[in-house]
Structures are given as structure tokens and as C-alpha cells.
Design a protein around this motif. Structure first.
Motif: not given
Length: 208
Positions: A27-32, A57-62, A66-71, A73-81
Motif C-alpha cells: 500500500s505504501s510502496g516503501l520498505i517499512d 548509508w550505501k542507499m543514502k536512505a533519508e 524506511y527504504f524507497t525504491l530509488e534508494e 536501486r542506488t545501494g543495490f545497483t552499486a553493490l551488484r546485489v
């Protein structure tokens, strides 16, 4: 970029997104916080483990918890995970990356900002700071952290800690000869709380 490379990157992103959706709240589209608990359980680490903070930190989560999809993607693309097995294998590497001195200062200040949960909040209460210090610095500077936590819990002058005091304590751990404190100079620009801490430590040492 060649077409094959673009195709591979898109495929990778699809897998990263699918991994996100495993834990996201529909419903929120976030990881809570609940999703983060499930993620921790899948990679077999406690949710208070410093590596979860390193991941944020790697995701630059604000926003804490909570993690957004953009965050993501930032972290996990960099980590190749793109799945829990790869994440579990990558955590020790991530820890090594964060522990590099150039990254660690950034991570240390990030961990303070990440714990500011209200808008315009500039300081963190003593109990939360004591927990955070143990998580973030405990493995490197256990003796200093233990004594500073003891001091914070017994003093009555400070109810909260701000960023300047937080960064000052890290500088103290890095630069000051411990436990003799021989190179601590109160004339230098230390936050007042550290002058008081050093005074408290010296008294403690003369008593024992």
C-alpha cells in the motif's frame, strides 16, 4: 553503451526491483520497519547490527526505518546485489568499504543524521546516543565508548547531543592518547561536553 550492455543493465535493474518488492509494503510502496525486520531475518543479522546501518548509508536512505525504491536501486545497483544470498555474501565486503577511514567519517556523520526522525530536529536524546555509539563505534573504540556512555548517563548538564558534539567525540577517539589523555588540550576547539568528560575521567583516575 552497446545494446547488449544496456539490455543487461535493464535486466539487472528488474531483478533489483523484484528484490525490493519482496519486502515492500504494497500500500505504501516503501520498505517499512516490518519489511526491514524480514530482510534482516533472511540474511540472518539482527536489525540492530551495524551492517544494516551501513546498508542504509550505501542507499543514502533519508528516513530511519524506511527504504524507497530509488534508494534501494542506488545501494543495490552499486553493490551488484539482487537477492538475499548475494546480500548475505556482500555484507562483509560492505563493512570493509565503510571501515576505510575516508568512508568512515562520512558513515559516522550519516548515522547521526539518519537518527533525526523529526523535521528540523538537530539533536538526539542521551539514551539513543548511547545505543548509537555502541553500534557505530563500539567495535573500534570500546574503552572510550564505554566510559563516555557511563559519563553521559551520570551527568546532568546535557539531555541531548548535537552533531558538533557527536563529531567531536569521534575526533577525540582518533586523536587523543588513551587512557592517559596526555595530549588533550582544553584550549583547543573541543566541544565543552568533551572538556567536562575529560575532567570527569581525570577525577575518576585519581580516585582509583
Amino acid at each position: 553503451m552497446r545494446r547488449s550492455a544496456i539490455k543487461a543493465a535493464n535486466k539487472q535493474l528488474e531483478r533489483v526491483d523484484a528484490f525490493f518488492n519482496t519486502y515492500a509494503n504494497a500500500s505504501s510502496g516503501l520498505i517499512d520497519p516490518e519489511g526491514i525486520e524480514r530482510l534482516c531475518s533472511d540474511v540472518e543479522v539482527d536489525h540492530t547490527d551495524v551492517r544494516i546501518l551501513m546498508l542504509a548509508w550505501k542507499m543514502k536512505a533519508e528516513k530511519q526505518g524506511y527504504f524507497t525504491l530509488e534508494e534501494w536501486r542506488t545501494g543495490f545497483t552499486a553493490l551488484r546485489v539482487d537477492n538475499k544470498y548475494k546480500l548475505k555474501k556482500t555484507l562483509p565486503e560492505l563493512e570493509k568499504e565503510v571501515r576505510r577511514p575516508t568512508n568512515f567519517v562520512d558513515f559516522y556523520s550519516y548515522s547521526f543524521r539518519y537518527c533525526l526522525t523529526e523535521e528540523k530536529q538537530k539533536s538526539i536524546d542521551i539514551d539513543s546516543i548511547c545505543e548509537l555509539l555502541n553500534v557505530v563505534l563500539g567495535s573500534q573504540y570500546q574503552a572510550q565508548v564505554d566510559l563516555f556512555v557511563q559519563y553521559l548517563k551520570t551527568q546532568n548538564d546535557y539531555k541531548v547531543i548535537n552533531m558538533d558534539q557527536w563529531m567531536g567525540f569521534y575526533r577525540f577517539c582518533e586523536e587523543i592518547s588513551f587512557p592517559d589523555l596526555s595530549n588533550y588540550d582544553p584550549e583547543l576547539a573541543w566541544p565543552l561536553i568533551l572538556d567536562n568528560f575529560v575532567e570527569w575521567l581525570r577525577e575518576k583516575q585519581t580516585q582509583s
